[in-house]
Design an enzyme around this catalytic site. Sequence first.
Site, PDB file in Angstrom:
ATOM      1  N   SER A 102      18.468  -1.235  23.742  1.00  0.00           N
ATOM      2  CA  SER A 102      19.008  -2.336  22.947  1.00  0.00           C
ATOM      3  C   SER A 102      20.500  -2.124  22.762  1.00  0.00           C
ATOM      4  CB  SER A 102      18.340  -2.390  21.575  1.00  0.00           C
ATOM      5  OG  SER A 102      18.894  -1.417  20.696  1.00  0.00           O
ATOM      6  N   ASP A 103      21.227  -3.195  22.479  1.00  0.00           N
ATOM      7  CA  ASP A 103      22.598  -3.022  22.013  1.00  0.00           C
ATOM      8  C   ASP A 103      22.534  -2.581  20.547  1.00  0.00           C
ATOM      9  OD1 ASP A 103      25.372  -3.038  21.870  1.00  0.00           O
ATOM     10  OD2 ASP A 103      25.565  -4.910  22.968  1.00  0.00           O
ATOM     11  N   TRP A 104      23.675  -2.278  19.977  1.00  0.00           N
ATOM     12  CA  TRP A 104      23.766  -1.697  18.637  1.00  0.00           C
ATOM     13  C   TRP A 104      23.048  -2.582  17.604  1.00  0.00           C
ATOM     14  CZ3 TRP A 104      26.627   2.794  17.179  1.00  0.00           C
ATOM     15  CH2 TRP A 104      26.732   3.009  15.809  1.00  0.00           C
ATOM     16  N   ALA A 113      20.457  -4.270  17.748  1.00  0.00           N
ATOM     17  CA  ALA A 113      19.983  -5.571  18.239  1.00  0.00           C
ATOM     18  C   ALA A 113      18.517  -5.820  17.913  1.00  0.00           C
ATOM     19  CB  ALA A 113      20.207  -5.675  19.743  1.00  0.00           C
TER      20      ALA A 113
END
Length: 734
Positions: A262-264, A266
């Site tokens: 995942s992105d930060w 997310a």
Amino acid sequence: MKQQELIDLVKDMSLTEKVNQLLQVTSGFYIDEAILTGPIRENGITEESIAEAGTVIGLLGAEKYKEIQDSYMEKHPHKIPLMFMFDVINGFRTIFPIPLGQGATFEPELSKRLAQVAAKESAVSGIHVTFAPMVDLVRDARWGRVMESTGEDGKLNSDFAKAMVEGFQGDDVGQEYNIAACVKHFAAYGAPTAGREYNTVELSENTLRGYYLPAYKVAIDAGVEMVMTSFNTLNGVPATGNEWLMRDVLRDEMGFDGVLISDWTAIEEIIYHGYAKDRKQAAELAIKAGVDIDMMTGIYSKELAALIESGKVDERLLDESVLRILMLKNKLGLFENPYKDADPIKEKEVILCEEHRKTALEAAEKSFVLLENDGILPLKKGEKVAFIGPFVPEKEIYGAWSMLAKDEDTVSIADAFAKFEGVYDMTFTQGSPVLGAEDYKLIPKHHVKEVSKADEERMLAEAVEAAKGADKVILAIGEHRVMSGEAASRTDLLLPEVQQRLLRAVHEVNPNIAVVLFTGRPLDLREISEKSKAILNVWMPGTEGGNAIANTLTGNFNPSGKLPMSFPYNVGQVPVHYNEYFTGRPFDPKSGEVMYRSNYRDIPNTPLYPFGYGLSYTTFAYSDLTINKNQMTADEQITASITLKNTGDCTGTETVQLYIRDCFGSVVRPRKELKDYQKVTLQPGEEQVISFTINEEMLQFCRVDMSFGSEPGEFHVYIGADSSTEEYVAFELI
């Protein structure tokens, strides 16, 4: 370890241990026993989960990294090593041009070498994975992260995606000085509505598949080890919880079998989108979508075990994710050597070494795009030159993602021209700050260097005085480095007002202005174009930026860059790109007919500077566009040729571009599309026949049924200096 040993290891791990292998935390948690606050604990990040977390984001340096790895493995139940990740976007400590600038080189092999250098510096410092390359297609300059892309064209993006992945990873990611790449952001993150960061994305499936997905697929085919989810929604579903996108498209259709991160935060943001009611449901949606690593929320650590025990989530999904993470650690060789390449001695030898600086210089020079030149450049010996502008002494000429850049490592314009003392009669004055009082809102407060109004007026007066007595003015202006980047969306693409005042004041006393433009995105350059006789766009050039600029302004290097993204006439045009569709009422500026046509009443339809555009200190002439036959079948090829001549008086390099238009199809087709390009260097007066091979694969597109293939019909072939070239020859696919 062998594959079966990894499978057996997963079977032997406890449920909690497996869940925590999916957690990524920052390196700060491992330094000085960072205190876990109440909110962090409530989010699921505890001493216990940190002790078993599978991956870390952040830099520690080789020596500290080894200490952390030793301490972690000593306590871990199965002695599984940590994997360290970091944002190495356009260089580690040796900083290269921003990716958009690298796209301007039209030289993917150069970016491959840059990635190799960045990987080496990263590896000796203890980094195993970089969150790069970003291959998101971008058409809207309002979006701040255009600086991290290689532009608006799918062909160019794909070529650079492949090159960067190969540069970071090499033939074997486990070999010395290689690190794993992570392609991002899946999918279509580069098309946020209105260019606003983190906004929704609205694309037809045909546009998604035909233009936005191909670069990701090329990166996957190149063997990229990781993919990062995007923040945006697609078809109304947040990407991080989108099972169709991540499993059906990414894994099944594209064949990606690596780690999905995942992105930060997310996963938690699925809740804020309104797609999950709480953290438990967010965890369920993400794991079912196949997200293997939870970056910095603790949702998996807190919620996943209970979801599995209740039967809402099949434990096999967890086992698959854990196995993928362990497989990557195994590929990196961490089970045999938990330190991999981390080495404090080599850190000192490798980082910012002379070889790396030479590569940075080459990259910067090749990235520069000469947008205008009325004979004022290059500078002539003995001329009285006034170097004016906030970027004359500025050393922050690296992009927003240059996490480890240091001013003391960076060469400014003033630094570089010191070696030309006696060659030119030079004066140096700042002229203005990068930002004036009215501009401070454009960047985060901690980046602001406040200047009083009195100092602004003093600097302006000094600049005017310097300009009065000069033969030529080199005006170094542009964006602050963090005016582009993540969370840097803008609705105004003009320079800061304080620099516009500087431009006007200097022009009033000396019109012989050559602008050196620093930017991370396409800008509205109308006034700059009107008030200057040359514009050299240098992007954010990095460590050797000043030397590269000096070499170019003095003629020791002839600029050869081409725009990877159209520069709009003004912000009202964006998103603007060369490969747009015709409409039912297309506008032809030659006809003079404006009523009931698809056109603006106040500005042209075309951008100020189109995709592929860029001048040289010499001139080139194109002639004799030909093809060797006017019909081809699917298993045949056509050779298209053109004669290129250097008609100027110095050696120059031209990027010859091949475009093709499919005249009709089962869905409407673009005006033209870039299909190939060649960089050619010619001596004055020299001419060369440049040939391209056209095959059926180059004619394929996403058809009405979402399959890729070609369709019989008429095609137009264009070869020229940029995407505005109009001369063509026709052939038929039968």
